[in-house]
Design a protein around this motif. Structure first.
Motif: not given
Lengths: 112, 240
Positions: A112, B37, B40
């Motif tokens: 991430r 995004q 996440k």
């Protein structure tokens, strides 16, 4: 250029399962018939009973290690009746999955 | 009388956010940013809904479908379960579409084929699968069962399958211009023409789609004029 031999198809889809069938119940039935441990991957797509759109039947995808297992599995489950809690029976259909890929193992998690 | 208007469906905030990203933000902001995004998000919790959203191609703009394909391919690098589930879902849509053949689902089916093509362009699916899907569109209902069944599923006046093939070929065709995939495409075009010639009348819109397709992909190809001619071509292919 020499052609690559076509790979044997080992991923199947079980269609037309009862909308209320859960993944655990399906797994249990598969394992009960002696296929526990013979499939390498299983993905279940639950059905739905919606007031607006009627019922959506459930599906399951299984990948096997060898084509022989696929034949045994189809012999057992193609045309097999799954009965829902109200006693209505659904005749399942086993087919080769049109998309033969199976998720690979990720060595590490998404950073991430 | 107080009716209160139409109620908005209540969804958990995470689901709302996923919808916002895929249905609204795509096309407005950088696709890479959307992918970031999504990465996440708490994954195991969000994946099923994410797959559901990505499969709802009709909810996005038709012109943004290639971005959906890009998101699927981009996320596949980190979570290979996602593209598998999305493509499996799409292929089910294709199949159910063929089984039901409902007019009000046509737009959705075209969008599904478009996304399938984009997934080929992003190397999620293979050319083999593209051709298998194309042939299955022409063959569905004809390959098994009686003629009456085929007639019911695909009456001679129903030309929607031609549009599906055009949509998919239009999306991927530019990559089938050399080597073995070129030969495969040329072969499929013969089968497609035979199918078209079997129809009693082809609406103008679909005729234009076909003209555009040939114009874009095979401008020099001589189109087959009669059904007999097409059958001969098919026989020649099958004998080879």
């Amino acid at each position: 250029r020499p052609r690559r031999p076509p790979q044997a198809r080992t991923k199947v889809v079980v269609r037309r399962l009862p909308p209320s069938l859960t993944e655990d119940a399906f797994r249990e039935q598969v394992d009960q018939k002696g296929f526990g441990g013979r499939y390498t991957w299983l993905s279940f797509s639950p059905g739905k009973i919606s007031a607006k759109r009627g019922e959506v039947l459930a599906r399951a995808y299984l990948a096997f290690a060898s084509p022989d297992d696929v034949i045994d599995f189809a012999a057992e489950f193609n045309g097999h009746s799954f009965v829902n809690e109200k006693g209505r029976s659904f005749t399942a259909a086993v087919e080769f999955a049109p998309f033969q890929k199976v998720p690979r193992e990720h060595k590490k998690q998404d950073p991430r | 009388p107080v009716t209160g208007g139409r109620k908005r469906k209540e969804r958990p905030p995470l689901h709302e956010y996923i919808r916002h990203l895929i249905l609204e933000q795509l096309g407005k902001v950088d696709t890479e940013k959307v992918i970031k995004q999504i990465r996440k998000l708490p994954w195991p919790e969000c994946e099923p809904y994410l797959i559901k959203c990505l499969n709802k191609v009709t909810k996005t703009k038709y012109g943004h479908i290639h971005l959906v394909g890009s998101v699927v391919a981009g996320l596949g690098r980190y979570h290979s379960t996602l593209p598998v589930a999305v493509v499996d879902g799409l292929m089910e849509e294709v199949r159910v579409g063929m089984e039901e053949n409902l007019p009000h689902n046509q737009q959705k089916r075209v969008a599904t084929f478009r996304l399938l093509g984009e997934l080929y362009n992003y190397q999620v699916i293979s050319s083999l699968m593209v051709f298998e899907t194309l042939y299955s569109v022409l063959r569905y209902g004809y390959d098994r069962g009686s003629e009456a069944e085929a007639y019911k599923l695909d009456p001679p006046t129903d030309c929607f399958r031609i549009r599906l093939c055009c949509t998919l070929l239009e999306t991927v065709g530019k990559y089938f211009s050399s080597g073995s995939s070129k030969a495969k495409m040329d072969r499929f075009l013969v089968y497609l023409q035979r199918y078209v010639l079997l129809k009693t009348s082809v609406p103008q819109g679909i005729r234009f789609d076909l003209d555009d397709l040939f114009e874009a992909l095979r401008p020099k190809m001589v189109r087959l004029a009669t059904y007999e001619e097409a059958c001969e071509e098919v026989a020649a292919i099958e004998a080879a």
